[in-house]
Structures are given as C-alpha cells and as structure tokens.
Design an enzyme around this catalytic site. Structure first.
Site, PDB file in Angstrom:
ATOM      1  N   CYS A 182       0.828  -1.209   0.000  1.00 49.35           N
ATOM      2  CA  CYS A 182       0.000   0.000   0.000  1.00 49.35           C
ATOM      3  C   CYS A 182       0.867   1.266   0.000  1.00 49.35           C
ATOM      4  CB  CYS A 182      -0.899  -0.059   1.233  1.00 49.35           C
ATOM      5  SG  CYS A 182      -1.573   1.496   1.764  1.00 49.35           S
ATOM      6  N   CYS A 202       0.219   3.788   2.830  1.00 46.83           N
ATOM      7  CA  CYS A 202       0.722   3.244   4.103  1.00 46.83           C
ATOM      8  C   CYS A 202       2.196   3.612   4.279  1.00 46.83           C
ATOM      9  CB  CYS A 202       0.575   1.729   4.150  1.00 46.83           C
ATOM     10  SG  CYS A 202      -1.134   1.168   4.018  1.00 46.83           S
TER      11      CYS A 202
END
Length: 99
Positions: A24, A27
C-alpha cells in the site's frame, strides 16, 4: 511472550493502531508521519502496526475495508477512527483529545 491484542489496547495511554499492508503506497507515506507523532507525544501514546494480510481476522473484526486505517483506543474502547493519510499535526491534535 506476546501480548494479545486485547491486552495491548487496554492501556491507560491511548493506543493508535495502524492497519496497513506492505503493498500500500499511502501506508508507506504514513509510516514516517507516525514516527514524528510518536516522537512528539512520547510516552503519552502507544502505536501498534497491524499488517492486514497477516492478521485478516483482526482486520475483519474491526471492519477494516481499506488501508491505511487508523483506530485509536483508550482503555480498550475505540474512540476515533480514520482511513487514509493524515498529517502529523492533525493526528497529534486528535490524540491530544484523549490523553
């Protein structure tokens, strides 16, 4: 011995749980922001990172549909939740409400 998730979130200080995934992009952007937040708040906050791919049952229990999702716990109770990346000051301000 590893503490259970329940033990971890039942602390006197607020516990920010970061549900993330290695694949991600946002993230990865959030990780250094969380380090800055921790540096500013120190012992007034505990940060726990949970990899949703390795902890699918926990992610399902808290209905994490997208990453990153941050959930703030105070003495075991969910007091705040947000998906996506927040800037350091926004996070510090939210967490300060629960210290």
């Amino acid at each position: 011995m590893k503490n259970s998730f329940q033990d971890i979130i039942h602390q006197k200080v607020p516990v920010l749980v970061d549900f993330y995934a290695d694949w991600c992009g946002p993230c990865k952007m959030l990780a250094p922001i969380l380090q800055e937040v921790k540096a500013e708040l120190g012992d007034d906050l505990k940060i726990v990172k949970i990899d949703v791919d390795k902890n699918q049952s926990l992610a399902a229990k808290f209905q994490v549909r997208g990453v990153p999702t941050m959930i703030l716990f105070k003495e075991g109770n969910q007091v705040w939740r947000q998906s996506g990346v927040l800037q350091k000051q926004e996070l510090v301000s939210v967490i300060s409400n629960y210290k």
